[in-house]
Design an enzyme around this catalytic site. Structure first.
Site, mmCIF file in Angstrom:
data_model
loop_
_atom_site.group_PDB
_atom_site.id
_atom_site.type_symbol
_atom_site.label_atom_id
_atom_site.label_comp_id
_atom_site.label_asym_id
_atom_site.label_seq_id
_atom_site.Cartn_x
_atom_site.Cartn_y
_atom_site.Cartn_z
ATOM 1 N N ARG A 169 -0.773 -4.566 5.834
ATOM 2 C CA ARG A 169 -2.196 -4.557 5.043
ATOM 3 C C ARG A 169 -2.985 -3.471 5.468
ATOM 4 O O ARG A 169 -4.294 -3.411 5.464
ATOM 5 C CB ARG A 169 -2.761 -5.851 5.440
ATOM 6 C CG ARG A 169 -2.382 -7.148 5.129
ATOM 7 C CD ARG A 169 -1.713 -7.323 3.761
ATOM 8 N NE ARG A 169 -1.165 -8.437 3.372
ATOM 9 C CZ ARG A 169 0.285 -8.375 3.297
ATOM 10 N NH1 ARG A 169 0.976 -7.485 3.709
ATOM 11 N NH2 ARG A 169 0.911 -9.618 3.098
ATOM 12 N N SER A 219 -4.862 -15.118 0.064
ATOM 13 C CA SER A 219 -4.905 -15.464 1.597
ATOM 14 C C SER A 219 -6.113 -14.581 1.935
ATOM 15 O O SER A 219 -6.612 -13.609 1.664
ATOM 16 C CB SER A 219 -3.733 -14.719 2.197
ATOM 17 O OG SER A 219 -3.945 -15.138 3.652
ATOM 18 N N GLU A 288 -8.760 -10.344 5.076
ATOM 19 C CA GLU A 288 -7.906 -9.677 4.352
ATOM 20 C C GLU A 288 -8.343 -9.197 2.975
ATOM 21 O O GLU A 288 -8.373 -8.090 2.415
ATOM 22 C CB GLU A 288 -6.422 -10.243 4.009
ATOM 23 C CG GLU A 288 -5.529 -9.707 3.170
ATOM 24 C CD GLU A 288 -4.134 -10.443 3.064
ATOM 25 O OE1 GLU A 288 -3.624 -10.436 1.866
ATOM 26 O OE2 GLU A 288 -3.723 -10.910 4.037
#
Length: 295
Positions: A169, A219, A288
């Protein structure tokens, strides 16, 4: 405004971000600009610099939360106006606004496989490369050959994937201020029937385990090393917990969903989850989701 009208650049004023983000929350952007070409993107950024107008990169709005105060200045949205996909041999070339699902579909139609893991990611090519999006054991770093970017100096440069420092990420784009214009994905000919069946299996798993019927940004938290965010949240007794209209999903604790709440509700719930999980496990969950705009 007149300048953009003359250039044929689409824009809206006072654009409510709830209409342009999958969280369906957030205040208005003073100006929402949707360029149709790399040249228009560079021209917009040059003009904003000259006029000292702040620019926020919104992308396709699928992995962001805009605060209730909205976005001052200009929000740059690369969506359907900048979403062409081309196939050259085993290379799939996609503009930044193309949805990852559309890239996977175009690849399969051309007999190319290897990117099926991204078929259910709700983001765009630009945002996906920016954060090295992934799912079900795959990441874009595994298939990305290179990215065409507009640097902070407004130069258009082709960067090989190795130069992007892609990790979980993360990409170098988060630090160097470059903007993705196009991604090139190197795939390979393969059994597309088997690949489509795998896509159907993944879609069934998502429908079974994820709250696809409610607004969210996917998410909510990054996966901490050696753990799963959803398991930690559920272990802290927070599955189904709500603040205002924001709720930890009853279906998957790793998702925060919006049941008609504000961005402030969502932010308060994210903070509460972080504090509770930290108190129980000593692990601080990192979002995230990118948080943009003003309170």
């Amino acid at each position: 405004m007149e300048w953009m009208n003359r250039q044929g650049i689409p824009y809206l004023t006072d654009a409510p971000m709830r209409d342009y983000t999958t969280f369906r929350a957030g205040g208005p952007a003073d100006l929402l600009i949707s360029p149709k070409s790399a040249e228009q993107i560079r021209a917009v950024l040059q003009m904003c610099r000259q006029l000292e107008v702040p620019v926020t990169l919104l992308g396709n709005g699928s992995n962001v939360l805009v605060r209730d105060g909205g976005i001052r200045g200009a929000a740059l949205r690369l969506g359907s106006e900048f979403s062409q996909i081309q196939i050259e041999g085993s290379m799939v070339i996609a503009q930044a606004g193309a949805k990852l699902a559309a890239v996977v579909s175009a690849a399969l139609n051309a007999g190319l496989v290897g990117m099926e893991f991204a078929g259910g990611i709700p983001g765009s090519v630009g945002g996906g490369i920016y954060m090295n999006a992934g799912a079900y054991g795959g990441e874009l770093s595994q298939v990305l050959h290179s990215a065409l970017v507009l640097t902070a100096d407004l130069e258009i440069v082709q960067m090989p994937s190795e130069a992007l420092s892609l990790s979980y990420r993360h990409s170098a784009l988060m630090e160097n201020g470059a903007l993705v214009l196009e991604g090139r994905f190197c795939l390979e000919p393969g059994d597309t029937a088997a690949a489509r069946e795998y896509l159907r299996e993944l879609a069934a798993r998502r429908r079974e385990k994820q709250p696809l019927d409610l607004p969210s940004a996917g998410s909510t938290f990054k996966r901490p090393a050696g753990h799963y965010a959803g398991a930690l949240i559920e272990s802290a007794g927070l599955k189904g917990f709500s603040i205002g209209g924001a709720q930890v999903s009853e279906k998957h604790a790793g998702f925060v969903v919006n049941r008609g709440g504000s961005a402030a509700d969502i932010l308060a719930l994210i903070r509460h989850v972080q504090e509770c999980v930290s108190a129980q496990s000593g692990i601080w969950l990192e979002p995230e989701v990118l948080i943009l705009g003003e309170d």
